[in-house]
Design an enzyme around this catalytic site. Structure first.
Site, PDB file in Angstrom:
ATOM      1  CG  PHE A 129      34.435  73.963   6.014  1.00  0.00           C
ATOM      2  CD1 PHE A 129      33.952  72.925   5.226  1.00  0.00           C
ATOM      3  CD2 PHE A 129      33.541  74.954   6.402  1.00  0.00           C
ATOM      4  CE1 PHE A 129      32.619  72.865   4.835  1.00  0.00           C
ATOM      5  CE2 PHE A 129      32.206  74.900   6.016  1.00  0.00           C
ATOM      6  CZ  PHE A 129      31.753  73.851   5.224  1.00  0.00           C
TER       7      PHE A 129
ATOM      8  NE  ARG B  78      19.691  67.283   6.867  1.00  0.00           N
ATOM      9  CZ  ARG B  78      20.923  67.651   6.555  1.00  0.00           C
ATOM     10  NH1 ARG B  78      21.738  66.810   5.931  1.00  0.00           N
ATOM     11  NH2 ARG B  78      21.374  68.841   6.868  1.00  0.00           N
TER      12      ARG B  78
ATOM     13  CB  THR C 165      26.759  70.028  10.849  1.00  0.00           C
ATOM     14  OG1 THR C 165      25.735  69.935   9.864  1.00  0.00           O
ATOM     15  CG2 THR C 165      28.128  69.939  10.184  1.00  0.00           C
TER      16      THR C 165
ATOM     17  CE1 TYR D 230      30.314  66.733   2.079  1.00  0.00           C
ATOM     18  CE2 TYR D 230      32.396  65.560   1.997  1.00  0.00           C
ATOM     19  CZ  TYR D 230      31.139  65.733   2.537  1.00  0.00           C
ATOM     20  OH  TYR D 230      30.690  64.902   3.549  1.00  0.00           O
TER      21      TYR D 230
ATOM     22  CE  LYS E  41      30.805  63.215   6.911  1.00  0.00           C
ATOM     23  NZ  LYS E  41      30.816  64.676   7.138  1.00  0.00           N
TER      24      LYS E  41
ATOM     25  CD  GLU F 134      24.648  63.825  -1.137  1.00  0.00           C
ATOM     26  OE1 GLU F 134      24.785  65.025  -0.894  1.00  0.00           O
ATOM     27  OE2 GLU F 134      24.214  63.009  -0.293  1.00  0.00           O
TER      28      GLU F 134
ATOM     29  NE  ARG G 276      26.864  64.535  11.373  1.00  0.00           N
ATOM     30  CZ  ARG G 276      26.233  65.182  10.396  1.00  0.00           C
ATOM     31  NH1 ARG G 276      25.190  65.951  10.668  1.00  0.00           N
ATOM     32  NH2 ARG G 276      26.647  65.076   9.147  1.00  0.00           N
TER      33      ARG G 276
ATOM     34  CG  ASN H 231      30.261  65.612  10.615  1.00  0.00           C
ATOM     35  OD1 ASN H 231      30.769  64.867   9.790  1.00  0.00           O
ATOM     36  ND2 ASN H 231      29.375  66.535  10.297  1.00  0.00           N
TER      37      ASN H 231
ATOM     38  CG  HIS I 164      27.056  62.928   3.847  1.00  0.00           C
ATOM     39  ND1 HIS I 164      27.039  64.296   3.749  1.00  0.00           N
ATOM     40  CD2 HIS I 164      26.290  62.453   2.832  1.00  0.00           C
ATOM     41  CE1 HIS I 164      26.289  64.637   2.699  1.00  0.00           C
ATOM     42  NE2 HIS I 164      25.828  63.534   2.128  1.00  0.00           N
TER      43      HIS I 164
HETATM   44  P1  CMP Z   1      28.404  66.765   5.932  1.00  0.00           P
HETATM   45  O1  CMP Z   1      27.024  66.599   6.469  1.00  0.00           O
HETATM   46  O2  CMP Z   1      29.016  65.607   5.281  1.00  0.00           O
HETATM   47  O3  CMP Z   1      28.436  68.003   4.888  1.00  0.00           O
HETATM   48  C1  CMP Z   1      29.502  68.876   4.744  1.00  0.00           C
HETATM   49  C2  CMP Z   1      30.644  68.600   5.673  1.00  0.00           C
HETATM   50  O4  CMP Z   1      31.553  69.681   5.848  1.00  0.00           O
HETATM   51  C3  CMP Z   1      30.087  68.383   7.083  1.00  0.00           C
HETATM   52  O5  CMP Z   1      29.368  67.201   7.159  1.00  0.00           O
HETATM   53  C4  CMP Z   1      31.363  68.478   7.898  1.00  0.00           C
HETATM   54  O6  CMP Z   1      32.151  67.291   7.785  1.00  0.00           O
HETATM   55  C5  CMP Z   1      32.078  69.613   7.158  1.00  0.00           C
HETATM   56  N1  CMP Z   1      31.813  70.919   7.793  1.00  0.00           N
HETATM   57  C6  CMP Z   1      30.658  71.592   7.827  1.00  0.00           C
HETATM   58  N2  CMP Z   1      30.795  72.777   8.474  1.00  0.00           N
HETATM   59  C7  CMP Z   1      32.089  72.834   8.858  1.00  0.00           C
HETATM   60  C8  CMP Z   1      32.862  73.800   9.559  1.00  0.00           C
HETATM   61  N3  CMP Z   1      32.321  74.933   9.989  1.00  0.00           N
HETATM   62  N4  CMP Z   1      34.161  73.535   9.763  1.00  0.00           N
HETATM   63  C9  CMP Z   1      34.709  72.389   9.300  1.00  0.00           C
HETATM   64  N5  CMP Z   1      34.034  71.432   8.621  1.00  0.00           N
HETATM   65  C10 CMP Z   1      32.734  71.645   8.415  1.00  0.00           C
END
Ligand code: CMP
Length: 139
Positions: free
Chosen positions: A59, A87, A93, A51, A11, A128, A104, A114, A117
């Site tokens: 968010f 994962r 996350t 997304y 990212k 994807e 992460r 984070n 992905h």
């Molecule tokens: P990802 O695994 O790419 O999938 C969805 C993304 O949304 C996640 O990683 C984060 O970048 C973002 N995300 C998930 N939960 C939250 C949250 N509570 N607040 C802000 N961003 C979030």
């Protein structure tokens, strides 16, 4: 390929901070093979499509802006049990909750920024991957 591939994005925060090489090293050392890779950049609209499943989440808008804020590295990764193993490698996350030694935990800045992905199912890994790569680019 189902079950053998996952899809990943390094990212904008991790790219900007210069962590691409270190993250790829961890991915390869964990036994994944990069079968497609593309350094690219999303518009907020395209990030929104990627997304779309999070459209109703509070968010969502911030996430789309963040994901379009700079270059990203999209990759298709191959390994037995790819989705679950990847994962595990990337961690939770929220980096505050990620296991020590995960990507992460080491590189993410926040729950939003984070670092990386990873697909959450074999089905989404295929969907994807197709979002970023044509069949001809995958091998
Ligand atoms: P990802 O695994 O790419 O999938 C969805 C993304 O949304 C996640 O990683 C984060 O970048 C973002 N995300 C998930 N939960 C939250 C949250 N509570 N607040 C802000 N961003 C979030």
């Amino acid at each position: 390929m189902a079950g053998k591939i996952t899809f990943s994005i390094i990212k904008p925060d991790a790219y900007q901070a210069g962590h691409v090489g270190a993250i790829i090293k961890m991915i390869e050392e964990a036994g994944f093979r990069i079968v497609a890779a593309k350094l690219t950049r999303l518009t907020p609209e395209r990030a929104g499509q990627f997304y779309a499943v999070h459209k109703e989440r509070p968010f969502y808008r911030d996430l789309c802006n963040y994901m379009s804020s700079g270059p990203i590295l999209a990759m298709i990764l191959e390994k037995e049990n790819a989705v679950a193993d990847f994962r595990k490698l990337i961690g939770a996350t929220d980096p505050a909750k990620a296991e020590p030694g995960t990507i992460r935990k080491l590189f993410a800045k926040s729950i939003e920024a984070n670092a990386i992905h990873g697909s959450d199912s074999d089905e989404n890994a295929v969907i994807e991957s197709a979002f970023f790569f044509s069949a001809l680019e995958q091998f």
